[in-house]
Design an enzyme around this catalytic site. Structure first.
Site, PDB file in Angstrom:
ATOM      1  N   LYS A 120       0.831  -1.209   0.000  1.00 32.76           N
ATOM      2  CA  LYS A 120       0.000   0.000   0.000  1.00 32.76           C
ATOM      3  C   LYS A 120       0.864   1.258   0.000  1.00 32.76           C
ATOM      4  O   LYS A 120       0.531   2.264  -0.650  1.00 32.76           O
ATOM      5  CB  LYS A 120      -0.924  -0.011   1.223  1.00 32.76           C
ATOM      6  CG  LYS A 120      -1.827   1.227   1.357  1.00 32.76           C
ATOM      7  CD  LYS A 120      -2.909   1.276   0.304  1.00 32.76           C
ATOM      8  CE  LYS A 120      -3.769   2.518   0.402  1.00 32.76           C
ATOM      9  NZ  LYS A 120      -4.592   2.578   1.629  1.00 32.76           N
ATOM     10  N   GLY A 168       8.204 -24.881  14.612  1.00 36.91           N
ATOM     11  CA  GLY A 168       7.463 -25.849  15.402  1.00 36.91           C
ATOM     12  C   GLY A 168       7.130 -27.094  14.591  1.00 36.91           C
ATOM     13  O   GLY A 168       6.806 -27.004  13.407  1.00 36.91           O
ATOM     14  N   SER A 186      -2.359 -12.657 -10.452  1.00 34.44           N
ATOM     15  CA  SER A 186      -2.959 -12.602  -9.127  1.00 34.44           C
ATOM     16  C   SER A 186      -3.075 -11.145  -8.686  1.00 34.44           C
ATOM     17  O   SER A 186      -2.505 -10.242  -9.323  1.00 34.44           O
ATOM     18  CB  SER A 186      -2.070 -13.357  -8.142  1.00 34.44           C
ATOM     19  OG  SER A 186      -0.800 -12.704  -8.044  1.00 34.44           O
ATOM     20  N   ALA A 228       0.349  -9.782  -8.340  1.00 33.18           N
ATOM     21  CA  ALA A 228       1.002  -9.523  -9.620  1.00 33.18           C
ATOM     22  C   ALA A 228       0.582  -8.172 -10.185  1.00 33.18           C
ATOM     23  O   ALA A 228       1.423  -7.349 -10.578  1.00 33.18           O
ATOM     24  CB  ALA A 228       0.673 -10.636 -10.616  1.00 33.18           C
ATOM     25  N   ASP A 277      -4.511 -18.019   6.009  1.00 25.26           N
ATOM     26  CA  ASP A 277      -4.384 -18.552   4.654  1.00 25.26           C
ATOM     27  C   ASP A 277      -4.285 -20.075   4.597  1.00 25.26           C
ATOM     28  O   ASP A 277      -4.517 -20.664   3.543  1.00 25.26           O
ATOM     29  CB  ASP A 277      -3.153 -17.947   3.968  1.00 25.26           C
ATOM     30  CG  ASP A 277      -3.319 -16.459   3.688  1.00 25.26           C
ATOM     31  OD1 ASP A 277      -4.415 -15.940   3.958  1.00 25.26           O
ATOM     32  OD2 ASP A 277      -2.369 -15.830   3.208  1.00 25.26           O
ATOM     33  N   HIS A 323     -22.181  14.912  -2.507  1.00 23.92           N
ATOM     34  CA  HIS A 323     -21.780  15.422  -3.812  1.00 23.92           C
ATOM     35  C   HIS A 323     -20.703  16.487  -3.658  1.00 23.92           C
ATOM     36  O   HIS A 323     -20.791  17.332  -2.769  1.00 23.92           O
ATOM     37  CB  HIS A 323     -23.003  16.027  -4.511  1.00 23.92           C
ATOM     38  CG  HIS A 323     -22.746  16.444  -5.921  1.00 23.92           C
ATOM     39  ND1 HIS A 323     -22.544  15.542  -6.941  1.00 23.92           N
ATOM     40  CD2 HIS A 323     -22.637  17.681  -6.479  1.00 23.92           C
ATOM     41  CE1 HIS A 323     -22.343  16.192  -8.069  1.00 23.92           C
ATOM     42  NE2 HIS A 323     -22.388  17.489  -7.817  1.00 23.92           N
TER      43      HIS A 323
END
Length: 563
Positions: A134, A198, A265, A268, A400, A538
């Protein structure tokens, strides 16, 4: 209180009861309890050092089975919870469990990339993902703002150029401050942090191996796997020797120069976008489709917007060999690629090749097979139920590595926190994985929440949907003379559910900021009528969703002639 006593008596459990109105310092004790538990009323019930709550929550915990689990905790274990993985999901779960009074350990170790890049605590997002991405996206947007500023009257004669080293140093300094903050937070909450890998050796027992090869064994009642993923390589000649991934890009000590990005992706396209925005020559090699899993109409519009900025796309090609022609910082590489639709071969010269073709779960070397945890052999992901529990009851997975869950940092954070509360806090709330908003930080951002149009058609059938859409022209773009028909907005509504919005999509400036608010509205059951009844601000881009009129089925023109 009598009912709770009777409940514990029926379970054969002895209770220690402290009557606050019968002790001298009862008021002080109640004040401390309220600070610890955020509960001012009594009774305040603790089971195995875990605050369950009052009468109602205690009976809820009993009905859900949580109370029985708490009563069965074995004090013989070293820890109540060991989290394997120090990324966003793991840290969230560990800290919440510690706040709830549990003995918690976090095991975290980063295996260097093939190029030798490593980093500290915090996982992918903080070190080599969302945060540096970012910030580099912002650097590119500032360059575009410089270009636009001349149209708004800003005059400057100095040559403006970008310094890669200055940018990366500032970003890495910020990341360093974040990782130090995570370490401090763990210390303050008495979470044990061990910089080791681990590996399960038997049920409830793991081996922790540090960088010097020293081994230590720990036991725990429960484990959370939050090891995340690492970038995938192509498996061709020269890929690990000469190519980089997002693991390496954000701390690269030199400007990458002319870059080939392999993959389509989000990572990418985001990397390709900000590199192009910094003035570099960028080519994207795409095997099949852009942004697989996302709305494909939006994905193609993202690609078109990037082409307008000078990004070159090579569609339907895959690299088969990478050769180093010259060493350097950067050097020079030759890439040989083959068509996915025939035998055509092409060659290209680049300074840097960035691989962003997907990620593999880090579950292969942690001994899951020794305790019987089922793992998807193809993806390495761990199948879990709706409370993140694996095939082994005391082992959970978040982030993930959890199969079928959105690969998004805020999702991992939420899932980890709620998991800890269910395990140790008497809570019942589960993570909502359906309406998880996200944004792709390409130069023109793409934000979405809910269903892609293709998925909505699959689930609801096309005839049961109404799609409203429009192109729009941000006021900021008018004076700058940027294209009037690049930004696009659409919503997908379920006809037979009061035109409820089940898909939200926007391609435009600050799409992430816009999507966040609408995601909250979707959780509240947002409908087309509610959007129509909402007064727009607006002039903003977000107001376009309060004035949508044209449906796809009408076939009417949506091109813009003015603001």
């Amino acid at each position: 209180m009598r009912q709770v006593k009777e409940l514990f008596s029926s379970l054969g459990v002895d209770c220690n009861i402290l009557e606050l109105d019968q002790v001298d310092d009862g008021a002080s004790v109640q004040e401390v309890l309220s600070e610890i538990t955020n509960q001012r009323t009594v009774p305040s019930i603790f089971v195995s050092k875990v605050h369950v709550g009052g009468c109602d929550r205690t009976f809820q915990a009993h009905q859900s089975g949580l109370l029985q689990k708490l009563l069965e905790e074995d004090p013989a274990y070293d820890y109540d919870l060991i989290v394997i993985g120090g990324g966003s999901g793991g840290l969230s779960c560990a800290q919440e469990a510690a706040v709830l009074g549990r003995r918690v350990m976090v095991l975290d170790d980063v295996v260097p990339s093939p190029q030798g890049t490593s980093w500290g605590l915090g996982g992918t997002c903080v070190n080599v993902g969302c945060i540096p991405k970012k910030l580099m996206h912002q650097a590119a947007l500032l360059g575009q703002a410089l270009t636009d500023s001349r149209k708004f009257g800003w005059e400057y004669n100095q040559q403006v150029k970008h310094n890669w080293e200055t940018m990366t140093e500032a970003i890495q300094n910020h990341i360093g401050s974040l990782t130090r903050g995570y370490r401090r937070a763990l210390r303050e909450k008495a979470v044990a942090l061990v910089n080791s890998c681990g590996e399960f050796v038997e049920h409830h027992k793991i081996k922790a191996t540090n960088g010097k090869g020293q081994e230590t064994y720990y036991t725990a009642a429960k484990f959370v796997i939050a090891t995340g993923e690492r970038p995938r390589y192509l498996g061709i000649q020269g890929d690990k020797e000469y190519c980089i991934t997002s693991d390496d890009l954000f701390s690269l000590p030199y400007c990458p120069g002319a870059t080939l990005v392999v993959g389509a992706s989000p990572a990418a396209l985001e990397c390709a976008g900000f590199l192009a925005g910094l003035g570099l020559e960028v080519t994207v090699m795409v095997r099949s489709q852009l942004l697989r899993g996302f709305d494909q109409e939006m994905a193609e519009k993202v690609g078109s917007s990037m082409q307008q900025l000078g990004v070159r796309f090579l569609r339907k090609f895959v690299p088969v060999e990478v050769q180093q022609l010259e060493k350097g910082s950067p050097g020079k590489l030759k890439v040989v690629a083959q068509s996915t639709e025939g035998t055509e071969m092409i060659e290209g010269l680049y300074n840097t090749v960035l691989l962003a073709i997907g990620r593999d779960s880090c579950t292969k070397k942690i001994g899951l097979e020794k305790i019987g945890v089922k793992v998807n052999e193809k993806t390495g992901k761990i199948p879990v139920n709706d409370v993140e529990q694996s095939s082994v009851p005391y082992v959970y997975a978040v982030g993930d590595v959890a199969e079928g869950k959105p690969e998004l940092t805020p999702v991992a954070v939420q899932a980890g926190k709620l998991l800890a509360r269910r395990l140790f806090g008497g809570r019942l709330e589960k993570c909502d994985y359906i309406n998880a908003p996200t944004v792709v930080f390409t130069p023109l951002e793409y934000g979405c929440c809910g269903y892609a149009e293709e998925k909505a058609v699959e689930v609801y059938r096309k005839e049961n949907l109404e799609v409203y859409h429009t192109l729009f022209w941000p006021l900021e773009w008018t004076v700058a003379r940027r294209d009037s028909n690049t930004c696009y907005a659409k919503i997908i509504c379920s006809k037979f559910d009061n035109d409820r919005v089940i898909g939200f999509h926007i391609l435009g400036p600050k799409a992430g900021e816009i999507t966040q608010g609408f995601a909250a509205a979707m959780k509240c059951g947002l409908t087309k009528q509610l959007l129509d009844d909402t007064i727009g601000i607006h002039p903003t881009c977000a107001e376009v969703f309060t004035t949508l009129e044209i449906t796809k089925s009408s076939g009417l023109d949506i091109t813009q002639k003015g603001c």
